[in-house]
Design a protein around this motif. Structure first.
Motif, PDB file in Angstrom:
ATOM      1  N   PRO A   5       0.848  -1.184   0.000  1.00  0.00           N
ATOM      2  CA  PRO A   5       0.000   0.000   0.000  1.00  0.00           C
ATOM      3  C   PRO A   5       0.887   1.239   0.000  1.00  0.00           C
ATOM      4  O   PRO A   5       1.598   1.499   0.952  1.00  0.00           O
ATOM      5  N   HIS A   6       0.892   1.953  -1.095  1.00  0.00           N
ATOM      6  CA  HIS A   6       1.724   3.147  -1.180  1.00  0.00           C
ATOM      7  C   HIS A   6       0.898   4.301  -1.721  1.00  0.00           C
ATOM      8  O   HIS A   6      -0.216   4.126  -2.177  1.00  0.00           O
ATOM      9  N   TYR A   7       1.463   5.429  -1.673  1.00  0.00           N
ATOM     10  CA  TYR A   7       0.786   6.631  -2.111  1.00  0.00           C
ATOM     11  C   TYR A   7       1.637   7.284  -3.190  1.00  0.00           C
ATOM     12  O   TYR A   7       2.845   7.108  -3.232  1.00  0.00           O
ATOM     13  N   LYS A  29      21.769  -3.816   2.868  1.00  0.00           N
ATOM     14  CA  LYS A  29      21.754  -4.673   4.062  1.00  0.00           C
ATOM     15  C   LYS A  29      20.731  -4.158   5.069  1.00  0.00           C
ATOM     16  O   LYS A  29      19.964  -4.928   5.654  1.00  0.00           O
ATOM     17  N   GLU A  30      20.697  -2.844   5.277  1.00  0.00           N
ATOM     18  CA  GLU A  30      19.741  -2.254   6.214  1.00  0.00           C
ATOM     19  C   GLU A  30      18.304  -2.472   5.737  1.00  0.00           C
ATOM     20  O   GLU A  30      17.418  -2.798   6.527  1.00  0.00           O
ATOM     21  N   LEU A  31      18.077  -2.313   4.431  1.00  0.00           N
ATOM     22  CA  LEU A  31      16.739  -2.519   3.875  1.00  0.00           C
ATOM     23  C   LEU A  31      16.290  -3.966   4.049  1.00  0.00           C
ATOM     24  O   LEU A  31      15.148  -4.229   4.414  1.00  0.00           O
ATOM     25  N   VAL A  32      17.201  -4.902   3.828  1.00  0.00           N
ATOM     26  CA  VAL A  32      16.875  -6.327   3.972  1.00  0.00           C
ATOM     27  C   VAL A  32      16.622  -6.682   5.433  1.00  0.00           C
ATOM     28  O   VAL A  32      15.679  -7.411   5.750  1.00  0.00           O
ATOM     29  N   GLU A  33      17.456  -6.154   6.335  1.00  0.00           N
ATOM     30  CA  GLU A  33      17.346  -6.503   7.753  1.00  0.00           C
ATOM     31  C   GLU A  33      16.222  -5.781   8.487  1.00  0.00           C
ATOM     32  O   GLU A  33      15.677  -6.308   9.452  1.00  0.00           O
ATOM     33  N   ASN A  34      15.891  -4.578   8.069  1.00  0.00           N
ATOM     34  CA  ASN A  34      14.859  -3.816   8.773  1.00  0.00           C
ATOM     35  C   ASN A  34      14.056  -2.959   7.795  1.00  0.00           C
ATOM     36  O   ASN A  34      14.120  -1.721   7.838  1.00  0.00           O
ATOM     37  N   PRO A  35      13.285  -3.603   6.900  1.00  0.00           N
ATOM     38  CA  PRO A  35      12.553  -2.839   5.894  1.00  0.00           C
ATOM     39  C   PRO A  35      11.519  -1.880   6.487  1.00  0.00           C
ATOM     40  O   PRO A  35      11.322  -0.793   5.956  1.00  0.00           O
ATOM     41  N   ASN A  36      10.879  -2.262   7.585  1.00  0.00           N
ATOM     42  CA  ASN A  36       9.875  -1.369   8.171  1.00  0.00           C
ATOM     43  C   ASN A  36      10.494  -0.043   8.600  1.00  0.00           C
ATOM     44  O   ASN A  36       9.914   1.019   8.387  1.00  0.00           O
ATOM     45  N   GLY A  43       9.000   7.679   4.522  1.00  0.00           N
ATOM     46  CA  GLY A  43       7.760   8.444   4.572  1.00  0.00           C
ATOM     47  C   GLY A  43       6.504   7.608   4.449  1.00  0.00           C
ATOM     48  O   GLY A  43       5.405   8.141   4.369  1.00  0.00           O
ATOM     49  N   LEU A  44       6.660   6.279   4.434  1.00  0.00           N
ATOM     50  CA  LEU A  44       5.466   5.428   4.429  1.00  0.00           C
ATOM     51  C   LEU A  44       4.722   5.690   5.726  1.00  0.00           C
ATOM     52  O   LEU A  44       5.343   5.781   6.785  1.00  0.00           O
ATOM     53  N   GLN A  47       0.988   4.123  10.169  1.00  0.00           N
ATOM     54  CA  GLN A  47      -0.075   3.120  10.253  1.00  0.00           C
ATOM     55  C   GLN A  47       0.295   1.889   9.411  1.00  0.00           C
ATOM     56  O   GLN A  47       0.096   0.761   9.834  1.00  0.00           O
ATOM     57  N   ALA A  48       0.880   2.112   8.242  1.00  0.00           N
ATOM     58  CA  ALA A  48       1.247   0.984   7.373  1.00  0.00           C
ATOM     59  C   ALA A  48       2.403   0.189   7.965  1.00  0.00           C
ATOM     60  O   ALA A  48       2.380  -1.035   7.956  1.00  0.00           O
ATOM     61  N   THR A  49       3.406   0.881   8.491  1.00  0.00           N
ATOM     62  CA  THR A  49       4.559   0.153   9.023  1.00  0.00           C
ATOM     63  C   THR A  49       4.244  -0.532  10.346  1.00  0.00           C
ATOM     64  O   THR A  49       4.927  -1.471  10.728  1.00  0.00           O
ATOM     65  N   GLU A  50       3.212  -0.090  11.035  1.00  0.00           N
ATOM     66  CA  GLU A  50       2.798  -0.768  12.263  1.00  0.00           C
ATOM     67  C   GLU A  50       1.898  -1.963  11.963  1.00  0.00           C
ATOM     68  O   GLU A  50       1.959  -2.973  12.647  1.00  0.00           O
ATOM     69  N   LEU A  51       1.055  -1.845  10.959  1.00  0.00           N
ATOM     70  CA  LEU A  51       0.095  -2.903  10.648  1.00  0.00           C
ATOM     71  C   LEU A  51       0.715  -4.036   9.831  1.00  0.00           C
ATOM     72  O   LEU A  51       0.295  -5.182   9.937  1.00  0.00           O
ATOM     73  N   LEU A  52       1.687  -3.718   9.000  1.00  0.00           N
ATOM     74  CA  LEU A  52       2.217  -4.692   8.053  1.00  0.00           C
ATOM     75  C   LEU A  52       3.670  -5.019   8.364  1.00  0.00           C
ATOM     76  O   LEU A  52       4.431  -4.156   8.775  1.00  0.00           O
ATOM     77  N   LYS A  53       4.032  -6.259   8.136  1.00  0.00           N
ATOM     78  CA  LYS A  53       5.414  -6.688   8.305  1.00  0.00           C
ATOM     79  C   LYS A  53       6.002  -6.863   6.903  1.00  0.00           C
ATOM     80  O   LYS A  53       5.548  -7.705   6.136  1.00  0.00           O
TER      81      LYS A  53
END
Length: 93
Positions: A5-7, A29-36, A43-44, A47-53
């Motif tokens: 879900p993006h804008y 490496k950072e994106l792979v290890e901690n994408p949220n 800027g996502l 609500q999206a980063t809390e609801l989705l893994k």
């Protein structure tokens, strides 16, 4: 291509992030290890980063490809958590 879900306001930033990650091993490496975390900083909406893994999956092809599919929170879904389901419904409208 990213699937989550993006804008419209995040599309350019997401493309830039993926391009940078393909050239910068530290960012990748950072994106792979901690994408949220990285997507939140992008800027996502919180609500999206809390609801989705999110999980980064790198395709094994002739060219580098990174896909960002989202996964629902199985525990909250199994519990039929009303707040989670309501927020998820609003997010995906």
């Amino acid at each position: 291509m990213a699937r989550f879900p993006h804008y419209k306001r995040n599309t350019k930033a997401l493309g830039e992030l993926l391009a940078k990650a393909s050239l910068d091993p530290v960012l990748k490496k950072e994106l792979v290890e901690n994408p949220n975390k990285v997507l939140s900083e992008l800027g996502l909406p919180e609500q999206a980063t809390e609801l989705l893994k999110f999980k980064v999956v790198e395709a094994e092809t002739d060219r580098s490809t990174i896909a960002l599919p989202f996964r629902l929170n199985g525990k909250k879904l199994a519990q039929s958590n009303p707040q989670y389901l309501s927020e998820l419904g609003q997010l995906l409208q």
